[in-house]
Design an enzyme around this catalytic site. Structure first.
Site, short mmCIF file in Angstrom:
data_model
loop_
_atom_site.label_atom_id
_atom_site.label_comp_id
_atom_site.label_asym_id
_atom_site.label_seq_id
_atom_site.Cartn_x
_atom_site.Cartn_y
_atom_site.Cartn_z
CB CYS A 138 -70.72 -6.01 -43.03
SG CYS A 138 -71.32 -7.59 -42.37
CB CYS A 141 -74.30 -6.41 -42.13
SG CYS A 141 -73.00 -7.02 -41.04
CG ASP A 142 -75.10 -3.46 -44.71
OD1 ASP A 142 -75.95 -3.57 -43.81
OD2 ASP A 142 -74.05 -2.81 -44.58
#
Length: 314
Positions: A138, A141-142
């Protein structure tokens, strides 16, 4: 002797942010929900370390800790948990029946499905070992954690192009690795990626090994036509080869999209009246904890209003 059926107004299947938020709202609505969590409970947050984009936690929070806090909050208002897997559902007549592996049957007037989706992985032992240590599925997300690093994205579809383009906001360079000679992505997305100065391609290649002891330090690429191998230095590896929605138990019972996601209309309603869906099990676009939580809220409110319409409210 099998356990006696549990009777509830709302059964919730799944214990990620969507399911737990649905449980919180249903419990506060005096519906005494029963949440069938699956084993292990908690969804993809259980394998997520630092969560820094969930509102209300300015210093970030560990994924498992966030799950535990949400679980305790829903329990405070009366949510009952069944920590078991669903083996079969009967949605042909009301009340609905949800069968579990060892904990018996839950009988419910309404059901919220929040079973989520799982990222597809390459299946390499080194990939598994370095998940959350430079290996991610992701970028949204990261990506923030990879400022100033060279990164590798595996995949050839629109998702891979989107991930790569997003990562250019942080990375020094992004290499897209795809096993075929041609990309599957739409022409528009291909052109955006091909014309970006920070993106390059390694077509007809696969990642044969993720390099690094405690953190990703690079990948070993294999050229499929020749078998030639070489190493590519990188500080992170993003897998973008798709997701598998957890809908197997609903096949033949609820309408699914060609990709296997639950098909919904009017926000949360499935093909069976009284059965609602929330989160990654129906959302193939955003796949964020906060959007899943929002969808869980909507599903619970929709379920509560539907029950009132049927004369089955609290």
């Amino acid at each position: 002797m099998s356990a006696a059926p549990r009777r509830t107004r709302v059964a919730i299947i799944g214990s990620g942010p969507a399911g737990l938020t649905a449980a919180l709202y249903a419990a506060r609505g005096q519906l005494q929900p029963v949440l069938i969590s699956g084993v292990p409970a908690g969804g993809q947050l259980l394998i997520t370390t630092d969560v820094e984009n969930y509102p209300g936690f300015p210093d970030g929070i560990q994924g498992p800790e966030l799950v535990e806090l949400m679980r305790r909050q829903a329990a405070r208002f009366g949510t009952e948990y069944v920590d078991d897997n669903v083996t079969r559902v009967e949605f042909g007549a009301r009340p609905f029946q949800v069968h579990t592996g060892t904990m018996g049957t839950v009988v419910a007037d309404a059901v919220i499905v929040a079973t989520g989706a799982n990222a597809r992985w390459l299946g390499l032992p080194s990939e598994t070992r370095l998940k959350n240590h430079g290996v991610s599925a992701c970028a949204t997300c990261d990506g923030f954690f990879f400022k100033g690093k060279d990164l590798v994205v595996v995949g050839g579809g629109d998702t891979a192009m989107e991930e790569a383009l997003f990562l250019t906001n942080f990375a020094t360079h992004v290499t897209i690795v795809h096993r075929r000679s041609m990309l599957k992505a739409s022409k528009v997305m291909q052109e955006r990626a091909r014309h970006h100065p920070k993106i390059s391609f390694e077509l007809e290649h696969v990642v044969d090994e993720v390099l690094g002891k405690d953190q990703v330090e690079g990948v070993r690429l294999k050229h499929l036509p020749t078998g030639a191998q070489r190493e590519l230095k990188a500080g992170g590896l993003f897998i973008a080869i798709g997701h598998e929605p957890a809908t197997e138990v609903f096949r033949g019972v609820l309408d699914l999209t060609p990709e296997g996601y639950l098909r919904v209309h009017d926000r949360t309603r499935t093909s069976v009246e009284g059965v609602f869906a929330a989160g990654d099990v129906e959302d193939h676009r955003y796949r964020q904890a906060v959007t899943a939580a929002g969808a869980g809220c909507m599903a619970a409110i929709d379920a509560e209003r539907w029950l009132q319409e049927q004369g089955l409210g609290g």
